[in-house]
Design a protein around this motif. Structure first.
Motif, PDB file in Angstrom:
ATOM      1  N   UNK A 105       0.822  -1.212   0.000  1.00  0.00           N
ATOM      2  CA  UNK A 105       0.000   0.000   0.000  1.00  0.00           C
ATOM      3  C   UNK A 105       0.859   1.266   0.000  1.00  0.00           C
ATOM      4  N   UNK A 106       1.760   1.349  -0.969  1.00  0.00           N
ATOM      5  CA  UNK A 106       2.715   2.464  -1.025  1.00  0.00           C
ATOM      6  C   UNK A 106       2.026   3.783  -1.332  1.00  0.00           C
ATOM      7  N   UNK A 107       2.414   4.783  -0.554  1.00  0.00           N
ATOM      8  CA  UNK A 107       2.000   6.167  -0.800  1.00  0.00           C
ATOM      9  C   UNK A 107       3.259   6.967  -1.091  1.00  0.00           C
ATOM     10  N   UNK A 108       3.246   7.783  -2.146  1.00  0.00           N
ATOM     11  CA  UNK A 108       4.398   8.608  -2.505  1.00  0.00           C
ATOM     12  C   UNK A 108       4.153  10.034  -2.039  1.00  0.00           C
ATOM     13  N   UNK A 109       5.011  10.505  -1.155  1.00  0.00           N
ATOM     14  CA  UNK A 109       4.890  11.851  -0.610  1.00  0.00           C
ATOM     15  C   UNK A 109       5.871  12.813  -1.258  1.00  0.00           C
ATOM     16  N   UNK A 110       6.199  13.902  -0.582  1.00  0.00           N
ATOM     17  CA  UNK A 110       7.135  14.890  -1.125  1.00  0.00           C
ATOM     18  C   UNK A 110       8.562  14.350  -1.152  1.00  0.00           C
ATOM     19  N   UNK A 111       9.443  15.062  -1.794  1.00  0.00           N
ATOM     20  CA  UNK A 111      10.846  14.650  -1.790  1.00  0.00           C
ATOM     21  C   UNK A 111      11.403  14.784  -0.379  1.00  0.00           C
ATOM     22  N   UNK A 112      12.460  14.023  -0.109  1.00  0.00           N
ATOM     23  CA  UNK A 112      13.070  14.109   1.223  1.00  0.00           C
ATOM     24  C   UNK A 112      13.598  15.514   1.491  1.00  0.00           C
ATOM     25  N   UNK A 113      14.094  16.180   0.446  1.00  0.00           N
ATOM     26  CA  UNK A 113      14.604  17.545   0.613  1.00  0.00           C
ATOM     27  C   UNK A 113      13.473  18.515   0.937  1.00  0.00           C
ATOM     28  N   UNK A 114      12.338  18.376   0.254  1.00  0.00           N
ATOM     29  CA  UNK A 114      11.206  19.251   0.541  1.00  0.00           C
ATOM     30  C   UNK A 114      10.686  19.018   1.951  1.00  0.00           C
ATOM     31  N   UNK A 115      10.648  17.760   2.370  1.00  0.00           N
ATOM     32  CA  UNK A 115      10.211  17.455   3.726  1.00  0.00           C
ATOM     33  C   UNK A 115      11.162  18.070   4.757  1.00  0.00           C
ATOM     34  N   UNK A 116      12.442  18.004   4.467  1.00  0.00           N
ATOM     35  CA  UNK A 116      13.473  18.529   5.369  1.00  0.00           C
ATOM     36  C   UNK A 116      13.371  20.047   5.484  1.00  0.00           C
ATOM     37  N   UNK A 117      13.291  20.741   4.350  1.00  0.00           N
ATOM     38  CA  UNK A 117      13.231  22.206   4.397  1.00  0.00           C
ATOM     39  C   UNK A 117      11.915  22.690   5.008  1.00  0.00           C
ATOM     40  N   UNK A 118      10.825  21.988   4.727  1.00  0.00           N
ATOM     41  CA  UNK A 118       9.537  22.381   5.311  1.00  0.00           C
ATOM     42  C   UNK A 118       9.572  22.257   6.832  1.00  0.00           C
ATOM     43  N   UNK A 119      10.225  21.215   7.334  1.00  0.00           N
ATOM     44  CA  UNK A 119      10.325  21.010   8.779  1.00  0.00           C
ATOM     45  C   UNK A 119      11.161  22.121   9.417  1.00  0.00           C
ATOM     46  N   UNK A 120      12.287  22.460   8.778  1.00  0.00           N
ATOM     47  CA  UNK A 120      13.133  23.527   9.303  1.00  0.00           C
ATOM     48  C   UNK A 120      12.372  24.844   9.360  1.00  0.00           C
ATOM     49  N   UNK A 121      11.625  25.136   8.314  1.00  0.00           N
ATOM     50  CA  UNK A 121      10.866  26.389   8.259  1.00  0.00           C
ATOM     51  C   UNK A 121       9.773  26.421   9.317  1.00  0.00           C
TER      52      UNK A 121
END
Length: 610
Positions: free
Chosen positions: A573-589
Motif C-alpha cells: 500500500x505504497x504512498x508517494x509523498x514529497x521529496x526528502x529535501x522538501x520534507x526537510x526544508x519544510x520542517x526547518x521552516x
C-alpha cells in the motif's frame, strides 16, 4: 602558481583492445607538468634510483570527491592527524581551490606524473555542483589535470545516459545549457567501467582500461566499481546493467594488457576497507604488512593478480596507505585518500625500462603516503573563478533561508550510531507524511549514508550564524528521493532493524536513524541480528507487536531495499509523498525562526550497550 596545461583527450591515440571489445582500451599521453625540469635519469637519480634503466613515476590519487568544490563544512571538512608526541589534532581540509594547488605543487620536479581517481567524483554533491548535474565538478577535474578515474556507485545516481553525457559532453536533456553560448564539453579524462556491462550485449558500458604513456613509459589503468553497486543505488540508476566481481574483472583485463606488452598496471577500485585508526597518517603496516586495514578491499587485494602493481581504492571514505602482499607474496600498495578532496595520495612507482614493469621486491614495494589538503596554502585562482561563476548562477536558489539552528547539528563522522541530524531528518519525513491523507505514517526510518553533511551553525557564506540556506539543506539531502509510506508488520519492522547489523551489514553496520516515538536497545557486545534486543523495541511506549501492521515512512531508496534492507521491499500500500529535501526544508521552516532557532535533537532514541 600557474595551472597545469590543458590536455584534451580527443587528441590522444587509442590502442586496440580485444577484437570483441574494440572500444575497450585507450592510450593517454600526459604532458610533463608545468615547471617540471630535468631528464628522467636525473630525476630518478635524485630519488635514489639507477639512472638510465629505471625512472620514478609519481602517481597522485584521490577518491570520493562528491562534487565538493567549496571547502566542506563541519566534520566533513576535517581530518585527524597524529602528532609527533602521539596526540591527535583535527585539521581543516578540502575544497577544490586547495586540492588543485596541492596537486600542482606536488607535481613540481616530477617529469613522470600521472593523476588518477577511484570513483565517486560526482553524485551526492552539494548544491553548487548538484544543481547543475555536476557539470561544474567535471570542469574542475579537467582543470586540475585528472588523467583517469574509475566509476563509483554514485556515478550511476542519474543512470547510464547521464554518465555517458558526463563523459562525452552535451547539454542536459531536460535542463538544457546553463550558460548562454556554452555547451558542456564533458570529461577530458576517461571514466573506466571494466566490471559494468550492458545486460543485452555483455560489453562494458565504458572503457575497461586506458594506457598512460610518457617518453616510453607505459602504465595501464583498469577501473572497476564495487560489485554491490545495485545495493546502494536506486533501481532506475542501474537499469539494464550488470556488475561483476572486482578481482575477476581486473585479472581479465590485466591479462589483456599483458598481451599488449603493458606490464605495469594500476587498478582503480571503487571499493574500500576500514583502517585500524581514524588518523590519516597512522602506520597501516604495523605490526605487519596490511595489518591495519580490514573489510572488502583487504580480501580483493589478496586475490588480484600479481600483474597489478598498485591498488587505488575508495568508497568507504577512509584514509590508509598500506602494503598488502599479492597472491605471489610480493608487497603491493593499497591506498585511499578519505573523501571530499581532503587528502591526496603520492605513490612512487619505480619503472624498469627493460622489463616495462614496476620494480617490486620481497622487501620493497612502491612507497605511498597520504597528504593533507590543508586550507593554509594558496588557493588556485582558476578554481576560485570557477566557483564564483557557478555560485552566481546558483545564488537565486542557494541563498534562500529555510530555517535557523542554535548550534551545529552533526550528521556525519559521529562515533555514535545515532546522530542528531539523523533524528531531525526522520522527524521531518514523519511530519510530512503523518496525516491520514498524506500517507498516515506512524514512524520514519532514514539511512545514514543518505546524510551527506553536518548542518553547521557557522557557515562559510555571508548569511549569518545559525541561518540554514536552501543550499546547505541540499548539501545534507542532495538525492531528492521521494518519501514513501508503506505498510509493514511488526515482524517485518523488527527484521529491518536486525538487517542493520546482520547479513551484508554485519561487518559494517548501517544503523537506521529513527523518528521520535520509536526506541530500542542495540547491544554491541553481541553479534549479528542478536545485537537488536527484541523485547526493547517500543513505539510511543508500547511494545512492537509482530502481528500488527504499521505505516512506515522512508525514502524511495530504502523502500526499494537499498543498503541491504531487503525486507523493506515487502512493504504494501505504497504512498508517494514529497521529496526528502522538501520534507526537510519544510520542517526547518515550520520549527524555527530567527528568534527561536531549532536546537539539535538529543539523539537518545537508540540505547547502545557496549
Amino acid at each position: 602558481m600557474s595551472p597545469r596545461p590543458q590536455r584534451r583527450r580527443a587528441t590522444r591515440a587509442l590502442t586496440a583492445g580485444a577484437a570483441a571489445l574494440a572500444v575497450a582500451a585507450g592510450i593517454t599521453a600526459a604532458a610533463a607538468p608545468a615547471g617540471a625540469e630535468g631528464t628522467a635519469a636525473a630525476s630518478h637519480a635524485r630519488h635514489g634510483g639507477h639512472s638510465g634503466r629505471t625512472v620514478d613515476v609519481q602517481l597522485l590519487s584521490f577518491n570520493d570527491f562528491h562534487g565538493n568544490l567549496e571547502a566542506p563544512q563541519g566534520s566533513s571538512g576535517t581530518v585527524e592527524e597524529v602528532q609527533p608526541d602521539g596526540s591527535r589534532k583535527k585539521v581543516e581540509a578540502g575544497g577544490v581551490e586547495y586540492l588543485a594547488n596541492a596537486l600542482r605543487t606536488a607535481r613540481k620536479g616530477h617529469p613522470y606524473s600521472v593523476t588518477a581517481a577511484a570513483g565517486d567524483m560526482v553524485g551526492a554533491s552539494p548544491l553548487l555542483s548538484g544543481l547543475f548535474h555536476d557539470e561544474p565538478t567535471i570542469e574542475a577535474m579537467n582543470k586540475l589535470g585528472l588523467d583517469v578515474t574509475s566509476v563509483g556507485n554514485h556515478e550511476f545516481d542519474e543512470g547510464r545516459a547521464e554518465l555517458t553525457r558526463l563523459q562525452k559532453g552535451g547539454c542536459h536533456p531536460k535542463d538544457g545549457c546553463y550558460e548562454k553560448g556554452k555547451r558542456f564539453k564533458g570529461a577530458d579524462f576517461p571514466y573506466l567501467a571494466a566490471n559494468v556491462t550492458d545486460e543485452k550485449t555483455g560489453r562494458p558500458i565504458l572503457k575497461p582500461y586506458t594506457v598512460w604513456k610518457h617518453k616510453g613509459v607505459k602504465i595501464g589503468f583498469i577501473g572497476v566499481t564495487l560489485e554491490g553497486t545495485p545495493d546502494v543505488v536506486s533501481a532506475n540508476g542501474v537499469k539494464g546493467l550488470k556488475f561483476h566481481d572486482e578481482a575477476e574483472t581486473i585479472d581479465k583485463y590485466a591479462r589483456e594488457l599483458d598481451r599488449q606488452g603493458v606490464k605495469s598496471i594500476v587498478a582503480l577500485i571503487h571499493e574500500g576497507g576500514m583502517p585500524a585508526s581514524t588518523a590519516y597518517n597512522y602506520d597501516c603496516d604495523s605490526p605487519g604488512p596490511g595489518s591495519g586495514i580490514s573489510g572488502p578491499i583487504a580480501e580483493i587485494a589478496k586475490k588480484v593478480t600479481p600483474k597489478v602493481d598498485a591498488l587505488v581504492t575508495g568508497h568507504t571514505h577512509q584514509a590508509y596507505a598500506c602494503t598488502v602482499p599479492d597472491p605471489a607474496g610480493m608487497p603491493r600498495t593499497v591506498t585511499s585518500a578519505a573523501s571530499f578532496g581532503k587528502l591526496y595520495t603520492d605513490t612512487t612507482l619505480t619503472y624498469d625500462r627493460r622489463t616495462k614493469d614496476i620494480v617490486r621486491t620481497t622487501v620493497k614495494s612502491a612507497t605511498a603516503r597520504n597528504h593533507v589538503v590543508n586550507r593554509t596554502q594558496p588557493k588556485a585562482a582558476d578554481m576560485t573563478a570557477l566557483i564564483q561563476r557557478w555560485n552566481k548562477l546558483a545564488a537565486p536558489v542557494a541563498n534562500k533561508p529555510v530555517g535557523y539552528i542554535s548550534a551545529d547539528i552533526p550528521g556525519r563522522g559521529q562515533a555514535t550510531p545515532e546522530t542528531p541530524l539523523g533524528d531531525l531528518i526522520a522527524d521531518a519525513q514523519l511530519e510530512a507524511t503523518g496525516a491520514a491523507d498524506k500517507g498516515g505514517a506512524q514512524l520514519a526510518l532514514m539511512n545514514p549514508g543518505g546524510i551527506r553533511s553536518d548542518l553547521a551553525h557557522k557557515a562559510s557564506g555571508s548569511e549569518g550564524d545559525g541561518v540554514v540556506t536552501y543550499g546547505e539543506a541540499f548539501t545534507v539531502q542532495p538525492f531528492t528521493n521521494m518519501t514513501n509510506v508503506v505498510t509493514l508488520t511488526g515482524a517485518q519492522l523488527l527484521t529491518a532493524l536486525q538487517q542493520q547489523v546482520s547479513g551484508p551489514n554485519e561487518a559494517s553496520p548501517k544503523i537506521l536513524q529513527v523518528s521520535k516515538g520509536l526506541a530500542y536497545t542495540l547491544d554491541l557486545t553481541k553479534s549479528g541480528a542478536d545485537r537488536v534486543v527484541k523485547d526493547s523495541v517500543r513505539l510511543d511506549g508500547a511494545p512492537l507487536d509482530p502481528a500488527k501492521t504499521y505505516r512506515v515512512a522512508m525514502n524511495e531508496f530504502l523502500a526499494g531495499g537499498g543498503d541491504g534492507f531487503a525486507v523493506l521491499k515487502e512493504g504494501k500500500d505504497k504512498y508517494v509523498g514529497p521529496s526528502d529535501l522538501d520534507a526537510f526544508t519544510a520542517y526547518l521552516t515550520a520549527h524555527s525562526s530567527a528568534t527561536a532557532p531549532l536546537a539539535p535533537p538529543k539523539a537518545d532514541r537508540i540505547t547502545v550497550v557496549k
